[in-house]
Enzyme design. Structure first.
Site, PDB file in Angstrom:
ATOM      1  N   ARG A  61      26.274 -30.783 -22.360  1.00  0.00           N
ATOM      2  CA  ARG A  61      26.403 -30.725 -23.820  1.00  0.00           C
ATOM      3  C   ARG A  61      27.872 -30.835 -24.250  1.00  0.00           C
ATOM      4  NH1 ARG A  61      25.225 -26.317 -28.173  1.00  0.00           N
ATOM      5  NH2 ARG A  61      24.677 -27.687 -29.909  1.00  0.00           N
ATOM      6  N   HIS A  65      29.205 -33.555 -26.939  1.00  0.00           N
ATOM      7  CA  HIS A  65      29.931 -33.156 -28.160  1.00  0.00           C
ATOM      8  C   HIS A  65      31.348 -33.722 -28.163  1.00  0.00           C
ATOM      9  CE1 HIS A  65      27.376 -29.782 -30.094  1.00  0.00           C
ATOM     10  NE2 HIS A  65      26.606 -30.590 -29.394  1.00  0.00           N
ATOM     11  N   ASP A  66      31.931 -33.886 -26.980  1.00  0.00           N
ATOM     12  CA  ASP A  66      33.259 -34.500 -26.925  1.00  0.00           C
ATOM     13  C   ASP A  66      33.165 -35.968 -27.338  1.00  0.00           C
ATOM     14  OD1 ASP A  66      36.004 -34.839 -26.397  1.00  0.00           O
ATOM     15  OD2 ASP A  66      35.574 -35.570 -24.380  1.00  0.00           O
ATOM     16  N   VAL A  69      32.610 -37.068 -31.141  1.00  0.00           N
ATOM     17  CA  VAL A  69      33.645 -36.781 -32.151  1.00  0.00           C
ATOM     18  C   VAL A  69      34.987 -37.293 -31.618  1.00  0.00           C
ATOM     19  CG1 VAL A  69      34.724 -34.977 -33.537  1.00  0.00           C
ATOM     20  CG2 VAL A  69      32.331 -34.751 -32.866  1.00  0.00           C
ATOM     21  N   GLY A  71      35.462 -39.872 -29.866  1.00  0.00           N
ATOM     22  CA  GLY A  71      35.323 -40.507 -28.553  1.00  0.00           C
ATOM     23  C   GLY A  71      35.508 -39.549 -27.397  1.00  0.00           C
ATOM     24  N   ASP A  73      37.512 -38.201 -25.303  1.00  0.00           N
ATOM     25  CA  ASP A  73      38.955 -38.083 -25.084  1.00  0.00           C
ATOM     26  C   ASP A  73      39.379 -36.629 -24.881  1.00  0.00           C
ATOM     27  OD1 ASP A  73      38.591 -36.974 -27.577  1.00  0.00           O
ATOM     28  OD2 ASP A  73      40.325 -37.957 -28.491  1.00  0.00           O
ATOM     29  N   GLU A  87      38.381 -28.992 -33.070  1.00  0.00           N
ATOM     30  CA  GLU A  87      36.931 -29.265 -32.977  1.00  0.00           C
ATOM     31  C   GLU A  87      36.129 -28.068 -32.464  1.00  0.00           C
ATOM     32  OE1 GLU A  87      36.005 -32.835 -30.673  1.00  0.00           O
ATOM     33  OE2 GLU A  87      37.671 -33.859 -31.632  1.00  0.00           O
ATOM     34  N   ASN A  93      30.006 -26.268 -32.508  1.00  0.00           N
ATOM     35  CA  ASN A  93      30.659 -26.158 -31.199  1.00  0.00           C
ATOM     36  C   ASN A  93      30.903 -24.713 -30.772  1.00  0.00           C
ATOM     37  OD1 ASN A  93      30.744 -28.893 -30.846  1.00  0.00           O
ATOM     38  ND2 ASN A  93      32.804 -29.127 -31.709  1.00  0.00           N
ATOM     39  N   PRO A 161      24.917 -35.196 -34.977  1.00  0.00           N
ATOM     40  CA  PRO A 161      23.633 -34.950 -35.665  1.00  0.00           C
ATOM     41  C   PRO A 161      23.262 -33.471 -35.645  1.00  0.00           C
ATOM     42  CG  PRO A 161      23.378 -36.560 -33.863  1.00  0.00           C
ATOM     43  CD  PRO A 161      24.761 -36.007 -33.765  1.00  0.00           C
ATOM     44  N   HIS A 191      17.481 -32.685 -23.352  1.00  0.00           N
ATOM     45  CA  HIS A 191      16.887 -31.407 -23.761  1.00  0.00           C
ATOM     46  C   HIS A 191      15.793 -30.951 -22.800  1.00  0.00           C
ATOM     47  CE1 HIS A 191      18.437 -31.994 -28.148  1.00  0.00           C
ATOM     48  NE2 HIS A 191      19.385 -31.641 -27.300  1.00  0.00           N
ATOM     49  N   THR A 192      15.710 -31.598 -21.666  1.00  0.00           N
ATOM     50  CA  THR A 192      14.819 -31.120 -20.603  1.00  0.00           C
ATOM     51  C   THR A 192      15.449 -29.952 -19.847  1.00  0.00           C
ATOM     52  OG1 THR A 192      13.437 -31.829 -18.753  1.00  0.00           O
ATOM     53  CG2 THR A 192      15.678 -32.712 -18.806  1.00  0.00           C
ATOM     54  N   ASP A 243      12.733 -26.536 -22.387  1.00  0.00           N
ATOM     55  CA  ASP A 243      11.559 -27.014 -21.658  1.00  0.00           C
ATOM     56  C   ASP A 243      11.015 -25.819 -20.889  1.00  0.00           C
ATOM     57  OD1 ASP A 243       9.725 -27.971 -19.897  1.00  0.00           O
ATOM     58  OD2 ASP A 243      11.090 -29.318 -18.832  1.00  0.00           O
TER      59      ASP A 243
HETATM   60  C1  HEM Z   1      19.926 -36.372 -30.813  1.00  0.00           C
HETATM   61  C2  HEM Z   1      20.724 -35.501 -31.388  1.00  0.00           C
HETATM   62  C3  HEM Z   1      20.910 -34.122 -30.839  1.00  0.00           C
HETATM   63  C4  HEM Z   1      20.780 -32.961 -31.540  1.00  0.00           C
HETATM   64  C5  HEM Z   1      20.434 -32.816 -33.014  1.00  0.00           C
HETATM   65  C6  HEM Z   1      21.021 -31.883 -30.612  1.00  0.00           C
HETATM   66  C7  HEM Z   1      21.009 -30.553 -30.949  1.00  0.00           C
HETATM   67  C8  HEM Z   1      21.063 -29.506 -30.045  1.00  0.00           C
HETATM   68  C9  HEM Z   1      20.977 -28.115 -30.376  1.00  0.00           C
HETATM   69  C10 HEM Z   1      20.848 -27.553 -31.782  1.00  0.00           C
HETATM   70  C11 HEM Z   1      21.006 -27.411 -29.223  1.00  0.00           C
HETATM   71  C12 HEM Z   1      20.883 -25.890 -29.066  1.00  0.00           C
HETATM   72  C13 HEM Z   1      22.243 -25.257 -28.991  1.00  0.00           C
HETATM   73  C14 HEM Z   1      22.180 -23.762 -29.001  1.00  0.00           C
HETATM   74  O1  HEM Z   1      21.395 -23.194 -29.756  1.00  0.00           O
HETATM   75  O2  HEM Z   1      22.985 -23.138 -28.269  1.00  0.00           O
HETATM   76  C15 HEM Z   1      21.127 -28.351 -28.146  1.00  0.00           C
HETATM   77  C16 HEM Z   1      21.196 -28.028 -26.823  1.00  0.00           C
HETATM   78  C17 HEM Z   1      21.483 -28.935 -25.831  1.00  0.00           C
HETATM   79  N1  HEM Z   1      21.742 -30.271 -26.000  1.00  0.00           N
HETATM   80 FE1  HEM Z   1      21.446 -31.351 -27.654  1.00  0.00          FE
HETATM   81  N2  HEM Z   1      21.297 -32.406 -29.385  1.00  0.00           N
HETATM   82  C18 HEM Z   1      21.240 -33.773 -29.478  1.00  0.00           C
HETATM   83  C19 HEM Z   1      21.518 -34.668 -28.462  1.00  0.00           C
HETATM   84  C20 HEM Z   1      21.950 -34.318 -27.208  1.00  0.00           C
HETATM   85  C21 HEM Z   1      22.491 -35.224 -26.237  1.00  0.00           C
HETATM   86  C22 HEM Z   1      22.739 -36.709 -26.491  1.00  0.00           C
HETATM   87  C23 HEM Z   1      22.761 -34.499 -25.124  1.00  0.00           C
HETATM   88  C24 HEM Z   1      23.374 -34.941 -23.828  1.00  0.00           C
HETATM   89  C25 HEM Z   1      23.313 -36.162 -23.356  1.00  0.00           C
HETATM   90  C26 HEM Z   1      22.367 -33.141 -25.394  1.00  0.00           C
HETATM   91  C27 HEM Z   1      22.406 -32.106 -24.492  1.00  0.00           C
HETATM   92  C28 HEM Z   1      22.021 -30.801 -24.775  1.00  0.00           C
HETATM   93  C29 HEM Z   1      21.902 -29.764 -23.757  1.00  0.00           C
HETATM   94  C30 HEM Z   1      22.050 -29.956 -22.249  1.00  0.00           C
HETATM   95  C31 HEM Z   1      21.576 -28.588 -24.421  1.00  0.00           C
HETATM   96  C32 HEM Z   1      21.377 -27.185 -23.821  1.00  0.00           C
HETATM   97  C33 HEM Z   1      22.682 -26.436 -23.895  1.00  0.00           C
HETATM   98  C34 HEM Z   1      22.634 -25.033 -23.289  1.00  0.00           C
HETATM   99  O3  HEM Z   1      21.723 -24.685 -22.554  1.00  0.00           O
HETATM  100  O4  HEM Z   1      23.584 -24.277 -23.561  1.00  0.00           O
HETATM  101  N3  HEM Z   1      21.904 -33.067 -26.687  1.00  0.00           N
HETATM  102  N4  HEM Z   1      21.179 -29.620 -28.672  1.00  0.00           N
END
Ligand code: HEM
Length: 323
Positions: A61, A65-66, A69, A71, A73, A87, A93, A161, A191-192, A243
């Protein structure tokens, strides 16, 4: 040009095309300048994941996030200086972690090869290695990124997003980064693994329709289960596994859940509201198909607006720009 020269020219062009992605990133950029860099990143990352299995999700994640925003970097790693927040201080973040692992890797690499390996590359490699714990790498990471010198919390707006985004917003924000709908669907598969705080989805559980109902796009039984996990929607501390079947395993269960209306965020459910993305989500239930597309999309995400050549700098410490 004679035939031998022509052949040499073609071989060089093909070779370059194979290793470059058009933005100056290459495979094994540090081969000559710091040959053990990638091994060092992997060894330290694995030693940390061995005692903290949640780290893979955290570092993946951080990389996302890097990249979204300014790029890829490492601007996300910079601490606030003075009164202008960096950031890291922006709302979405605040719950990120894993920065200490990047610091440890950087400290070691500065001992081995001072001023050579960028923080941005460390983030990209550590994300891949933490998710590929004790396995062959799950995706290729090209290297050669350099570090940015600017980090502003205000740059988050309009780039990252929100979990409440609809399909059109997601598509538009990804398109801004040269990522298409296939990338959106595949990368959402991240998100798996990992966990989410109740506040990121609890709106969907309580009075969503103003009739006291849950979000109709959420499976009823799953909504009931989530209510037991998040009885108090305003509790900022509670988390749930995204998941529930295998939140530590990088697999295609996300799509199985999603197609059964068990995607956790509105932004996950939104992927089913477009014919093309819904079709792809069904296809990516197949584990191999998911990994192939995810690997392709990660290469693209890892190349967003990268600084290469003489741009930016190689930071000595990931949290501050060089003096
Ligand atoms: C499509 C738009 C996306 C949205 C709106 C989104 C939003 C979120 C949110 C709200 C969380 C929960 C954070 C928390 O409550 O601590 C989360 C977790 C996570 N996201 Fe996304 N995400 C998106 C795309 C991505 C992408 C592209 C990746 C990586 C390639 C990613 C990887 C992760 C991971 C691994 C977690 C779990 C983090 C943890 O266990 O601390 N997400 N995301």
């Amino acid at each position: 040009m004679n035939n031998a020269c022509m052949l040499l020219f073609v071989l060089i062009v093909v070779g370059v095309a194979r290793t470059c992605n058009g933005r100056g990133l290459v495979k094994n950029f540090y081969k000559m300048t710091c040959p053990l860099a990638e091994k060092t990143v992997r060894d330290i990352t694995w030693s940390r994941v061995a005692t903290n299995s949640a780290l893979g999700a955290k570092l993946l994640r951080v990389h996302y996030h890097d990249c979204f925003v300014m790029g890829c970097d490492a601007s996300l790693l910079l601490d606030t200086v003075g009164t202008v927040q960096s950031e890291k201080e922006a709302g979405p973040n605040l719950l990120l972690s894993g920065f200490d692992v990047i610091d440890d890797i950087k400290t070691q690499l500065e001992k081995d090869c001072p001023g050579v390996v960028s923080c941005a590359d460390i983030v990209a490699l550590a994300a891949r290695d933490s998710v590929s714990f004790r396995k062959r790498p799950l995706w290729d990471v090209l290297t050669g990124r350099r570090d940015g010198k600017v980090s502003l919390a205000s740059n988050i707006n309009g780039n990252l997003p929100s979990p409440f985004s609809d399909f059109a917003t997601l598509q538009q924000l990804f398109a801004k980064k040269n990522l298409n709908v296939n990338d959106l669907v595949a990368l959402s598969g991240a998100h798996t693994i990992g966990k989410a705080h109740c506040g990121t989805f609890s709106k969907r559980l309580f009075n969503f329709t103003a009739n006291g109902d849950a979000d109709p796009s959420l499976d009823t039984r799953y909504a009931n289960f989530l209510r037991t996990k998040c009885p108090n929607p305003s509790d900022p501390a509670t988390t749930v596994e995204m998941d529930p079947r295998s939140s530590l395993s990088f697999d295609s269960h996300y799509y199985q859940a999603l197609t059964q209306k068990q995607g956790l965020f509105q932004s996950d459910a939104a992927l089913l509201t477009n014919i093309g993305s819904a079709r792809l989500a069904r296809q990516l239930q197949n584990g191999n198909a998911f990994m192939v597309q995810f690997a392709k999309s990660m290469l693209k995400m890892g190349a967003i607006e990268v600084l290469t050549g003489n741009a930016g700098e190689i930071r000595k410490k990931c949290r501050v720009v060089n003096p």
